[in-house]
Design a protein around this motif. Structure first.
Motif, PDB file in Angstrom:
ATOM      1  N   ARG A 102     -62.434  -2.133  34.023  1.00 35.79           N
ATOM      2  CA  ARG A 102     -61.722  -2.774  32.910  1.00 35.79           C
ATOM      3  C   ARG A 102     -62.257  -2.287  31.575  1.00 35.79           C
ATOM      4  N   LEU A 103     -63.571  -2.180  31.458  1.00 34.94           N
ATOM      5  CA  LEU A 103     -64.174  -1.736  30.202  1.00 34.94           C
ATOM      6  C   LEU A 103     -63.811  -0.284  29.909  1.00 34.94           C
ATOM      7  N   ALA A 104     -63.794   0.563  30.937  1.00 36.94           N
ATOM      8  CA  ALA A 104     -63.412   1.969  30.738  1.00 36.94           C
ATOM      9  C   ALA A 104     -61.981   2.062  30.217  1.00 36.94           C
ATOM     10  N   ALA A 105     -61.088   1.267  30.806  1.00 36.14           N
ATOM     11  CA  ALA A 105     -59.701   1.265  30.341  1.00 36.14           C
ATOM     12  C   ALA A 105     -59.602   0.765  28.908  1.00 36.14           C
ATOM     13  N   ALA A 106     -60.374  -0.261  28.585  1.00 34.20           N
ATOM     14  CA  ALA A 106     -60.345  -0.813  27.224  1.00 34.20           C
ATOM     15  C   ALA A 106     -60.796   0.227  26.200  1.00 34.20           C
ATOM     16  N   LYS A 107     -61.809   1.001  26.535  1.00 32.70           N
ATOM     17  CA  LYS A 107     -62.287   2.033  25.615  1.00 32.70           C
ATOM     18  C   LYS A 107     -61.229   3.131  25.430  1.00 32.70           C
ATOM     19  N   CYS A 108     -60.496   3.425  26.499  1.00 37.00           N
ATOM     20  CA  CYS A 108     -59.427   4.431  26.387  1.00 37.00           C
ATOM     21  C   CYS A 108     -58.286   3.923  25.503  1.00 37.00           C
ATOM     22  N   VAL A 109     -57.988   2.632  25.572  1.00 34.53           N
ATOM     23  CA  VAL A 109     -56.965   2.051  24.712  1.00 34.53           C
ATOM     24  C   VAL A 109     -57.384   2.160  23.245  1.00 34.53           C
ATOM     25  N   VAL A 110     -58.666   1.969  22.977  1.00 33.42           N
ATOM     26  CA  VAL A 110     -59.163   2.130  21.602  1.00 33.42           C
ATOM     27  C   VAL A 110     -58.947   3.565  21.133  1.00 33.42           C
ATOM     28  N   VAL A 111     -59.169   4.522  22.006  1.00 31.44           N
ATOM     29  CA  VAL A 111     -58.906   5.924  21.663  1.00 31.44           C
ATOM     30  C   VAL A 111     -57.457   6.100  21.220  1.00 31.44           C
ATOM     31  N   LEU A 112     -56.544   5.546  21.995  1.00 32.99           N
ATOM     32  CA  LEU A 112     -55.126   5.688  21.668  1.00 32.99           C
ATOM     33  C   LEU A 112     -54.793   5.015  20.342  1.00 32.99           C
ATOM     34  N   GLU A 113     -55.431   3.903  20.044  1.00 33.98           N
ATOM     35  CA  GLU A 113     -55.215   3.234  18.754  1.00 33.98           C
ATOM     36  C   GLU A 113     -55.692   4.106  17.604  1.00 33.98           C
ATOM     37  N   ARG A 114     -56.826   4.771  17.786  1.00 37.35           N
ATOM     38  CA  ARG A 114     -57.343   5.668  16.735  1.00 37.35           C
ATOM     39  C   ARG A 114     -56.424   6.873  16.557  1.00 37.35           C
ATOM     40  N   VAL A 115     -55.885   7.359  17.649  1.00 37.03           N
ATOM     41  CA  VAL A 115     -54.943   8.483  17.568  1.00 37.03           C
ATOM     42  C   VAL A 115     -53.700   8.070  16.790  1.00 37.03           C
ATOM     43  N   GLY A 116     -53.207   6.856  17.025  1.00 40.07           N
ATOM     44  CA  GLY A 116     -52.043   6.374  16.297  1.00 40.07           C
ATOM     45  C   GLY A 116     -52.275   6.335  14.799  1.00 40.07           C
ATOM     46  N   ALA A 117     -53.470   5.913  14.392  1.00 37.18           N
ATOM     47  CA  ALA A 117     -53.793   5.901  12.959  1.00 37.18           C
ATOM     48  C   ALA A 117     -53.809   7.311  12.387  1.00 37.18           C
ATOM     49  N   ALA A 118     -54.318   8.266  13.172  1.00 31.37           N
ATOM     50  CA  ALA A 118     -54.352   9.653  12.707  1.00 31.37           C
ATOM     51  C   ALA A 118     -52.942  10.227  12.571  1.00 31.37           C
ATOM     52  N   PHE A 119     -52.022   9.794  13.430  1.00 30.90           N
ATOM     53  CA  PHE A 119     -50.640  10.262  13.338  1.00 30.90           C
ATOM     54  C   PHE A 119     -50.020   9.877  11.984  1.00 30.90           C
ATOM     55  N   LYS A 120     -50.350   8.698  11.494  1.00 38.33           N
ATOM     56  CA  LYS A 120     -49.807   8.274  10.196  1.00 38.33           C
ATOM     57  C   LYS A 120     -50.270   9.210   9.083  1.00 38.33           C
ATOM     58  N   THR A 121     -51.548   9.597   9.139  1.00 37.79           N
ATOM     59  CA  THR A 121     -52.068  10.530   8.146  1.00 37.79           C
ATOM     60  C   THR A 121     -51.410  11.900   8.292  1.00 37.79           C
ATOM     61  N   ALA A 122     -51.155  12.316   9.536  1.00 35.85           N
ATOM     62  CA  ALA A 122     -50.486  13.598   9.755  1.00 35.85           C
ATOM     63  C   ALA A 122     -49.089  13.594   9.155  1.00 35.85           C
ATOM     64  N   LEU A 123     -48.399  12.455   9.253  1.00 34.30           N
ATOM     65  CA  LEU A 123     -47.059  12.363   8.655  1.00 34.30           C
ATOM     66  C   LEU A 123     -47.129  12.517   7.142  1.00 34.30           C
ATOM     67  N   LEU A 124     -48.110  11.895   6.519  1.00 34.83           N
ATOM     68  CA  LEU A 124     -48.275  12.054   5.074  1.00 34.83           C
ATOM     69  C   LEU A 124     -48.573  13.512   4.729  1.00 34.83           C
ATOM     70  N   GLY A 125     -49.403  14.148   5.566  1.00 33.12           N
ATOM     71  CA  GLY A 125     -49.722  15.551   5.316  1.00 33.12           C
ATOM     72  C   GLY A 125     -48.512  16.447   5.427  1.00 33.12           C
ATOM     73  N   ILE A 126     -47.661  16.174   6.389  1.00 29.80           N
ATOM     74  CA  ILE A 126     -46.430  16.964   6.535  1.00 29.80           C
ATOM     75  C   ILE A 126     -45.516  16.765   5.340  1.00 29.80           C
ATOM     76  N   ASP A 127     -45.375  15.540   4.883  1.00 25.51           N
ATOM     77  CA  ASP A 127     -44.483  15.269   3.756  1.00 25.51           C
ATOM     78  C   ASP A 127     -44.987  15.963   2.497  1.00 25.51           C
ATOM     79  N   ASP A 128     -46.286  15.903   2.253  1.00 22.61           N
ATOM     80  CA  ASP A 128     -46.850  16.578   1.078  1.00 22.61           C
ATOM     81  C   ASP A 128     -46.614  18.080   1.129  1.00 22.61           C
ATOM     82  N   ARG A 129     -46.836  18.663   2.277  1.00 25.50           N
ATOM     83  CA  ARG A 129     -46.667  20.116   2.392  1.00 25.50           C
ATOM     84  C   ARG A 129     -45.195  20.503   2.321  1.00 25.50           C
ATOM     85  N   GLY A 130     -44.327  19.651   2.872  1.00 16.42           N
ATOM     86  CA  GLY A 130     -42.899  19.917   2.757  1.00 16.42           C
ATOM     87  C   GLY A 130     -42.434  19.885   1.312  1.00 16.42           C
ATOM     88  N   GLN A 131     -42.915  18.890   0.558  1.00 13.80           N
ATOM     89  CA  GLN A 131     -42.550  18.790  -0.859  1.00 13.80           C
ATOM     90  C   GLN A 131     -43.030  20.008  -1.633  1.00 13.80           C
TER      91      GLN A 131
END
Length: 371
Positions: free
Chosen positions: A223-252
């Motif tokens: 259970r703990l191993a799975a919970a730590k993996c879920v945290v990884v996915l949450e951190r990845v989701g936050a990074a995706f938001k920053t990637a979207l901002l980076g794409i928009d800036d470069r597109g502009q």
């Protein structure tokens, strides 16, 4: 003879459009990801012009589908009438296909090309069904209705600019990732169901076909191993938001190669994150989840290399520094979460090995009475 000539024209239409669908399928298999050449919906741009032609062709297909349904449902048309309406439909389909092809060479980026191709394939497929469908008058309107809906999607459902297409693609990645997190977070918060070999039959009767029980973790370490993996996915989701901002800036800023590079890295990271989710079903296989985490780590490192650069601003260096710092801290959080997940998986494996070691009582039973 009149009926056979009319049907022959209709069959010829179906075969001609089906050939376009087959050509499109082959083209999709051999297509390379495209970088955009524009960002917003500029009315005078070549891409905006070709997309307008593409939408006009879809509208023509929709109107012709109405006429075709009426002609073939009210009365049996003459051969000339059938050929005329079928030729009109074929011409509109040819124009749609040609505009779709030119769009890919007129600055449409990968997400916009994907959206145009999918909509084109759907609409042409609907025309094939109309041309080859049931010949009863009662079936004409429903088949034409499928064409109308597909044409309406071309008009209103397909992005009108690369910027919108990329944002929608990022939203799709984020939504898929959120679905995985939402599925596994409750499971990692629930207490593990400890297996007992002596009670296997009773447990089966008690829980029956409960899918949650089937997917429940069977030890605290798992259970703990799975919970730590879920945290990884949450951190990845936050990074995706920053990637979207980076794409928009470069597109502009017109840095379209950078846009394509970030999007490609994000897509690979999203696929790797999905693989991690697929490996979280109980019982967790340590090698499988570690391999998935390794692939995700490599994908996120590649993404970090692309977005951990000063965002393009209009002279606001403070904002650029702040954004760069934010992306760096997010990538550090992903790295830390990955390390914690790997450690938890290692602890899970160690716990399993400990459970497999026989206790003293088991050793006494195996030695026998002559000990």
């Amino acid at each position: 003879l009149r009926q056979s000539s009319a049907m022959a024209a209709r069959e010829a239409l179906g075969s001609r459009v089906a050939a376009l669908v087959a050509d499109l399928r082959i083209a999709l298999e051999h297509r390379s990801p495209a970088a955009p050449a524009s960002w917003r919906d500029d009315a005078g741009s070549g891409l905006a012009t070709i997309l307008a032609i593409w939408r006009d062709a879809a509208a023509a297909i929709s109107k012709t589908a109405t006429k075709l349904a009426l002609v073939f449902s009210d009365a049996e048309p003459t051969a000339a009438e059938a050929r005329s309406i079928c030729d009109e439909m074929a011409a509109a389909c040819d124009e749609l296909y040609t505009a779709r092809t030119v769009a890919g060479a007129s600055g449409a980026g990968a997400p916009l090309v994907d959206a145009v191709d999918l909509a084109t394939r759907h609409l042409l497929g609907a025309v094939v069904e109309l041309a080859r469908g049931d010949r009863r008058a009662s079936s004409e309107a429903p088949l034409a209705g499928v064409v109308w809906e597909a044409a309406e999607h071309v008009a209103r459902g397909v992005p009108k600019s690369n910027r919108i297409a990329y944002r929608r693609a990022f939203l799709a990645h984020a939504t898929q990732l959120k679905d995985v997190i939402d599925e596994f977070r409750p499971r990692t918060e629930a207490p593990p169901i400890v297996e007992n070999d002596d009670d296997d039959e009773a447990d089966g009767d008690m829980f029956g076909d409960d899918p949650f029980f089937d997917a429940a973790y069977t030890s605290e370490a798992e259970r703990l191993a799975a919970a730590k993996c879920v945290v990884v996915l949450e951190r990845v989701g936050a990074a995706f938001k920053t990637a979207l901002l980076g794409i928009d800036d470069r597109g502009q800023a017109g840095a379209f190669d950078a846009v394509a590079s970030i999007f490609d890295a994000t897509t690979r990271a999203a696929r790797a994150a999905t693989t991690v989710g697929e490996a979280l079903y109980a019982p967790i296989d340590a090698d499988e989840i570690l391999n998935a985490l390794g692939d995700l780590s490599a994908a996120m490192a590649a993404l970090g290399d692309r977005i951990d650069v000063r965002r393009t601003t209009d002279g606001d260096d403070t904002g650029a520094e702040s954004s760069s710092s934010s992306s760096s801290s997010q990538m550090m959080a992903v790295v830390a979460a990955l390390e914690a997940a790997r450690a938890a998986v290692g602890a899970m494996e160690e716990s399993r090995r400990d459970d497999e070691v026989p206790g003293e009582e088991d050793e006494d039973r195996t030695v026998g009475p002559d000990r």
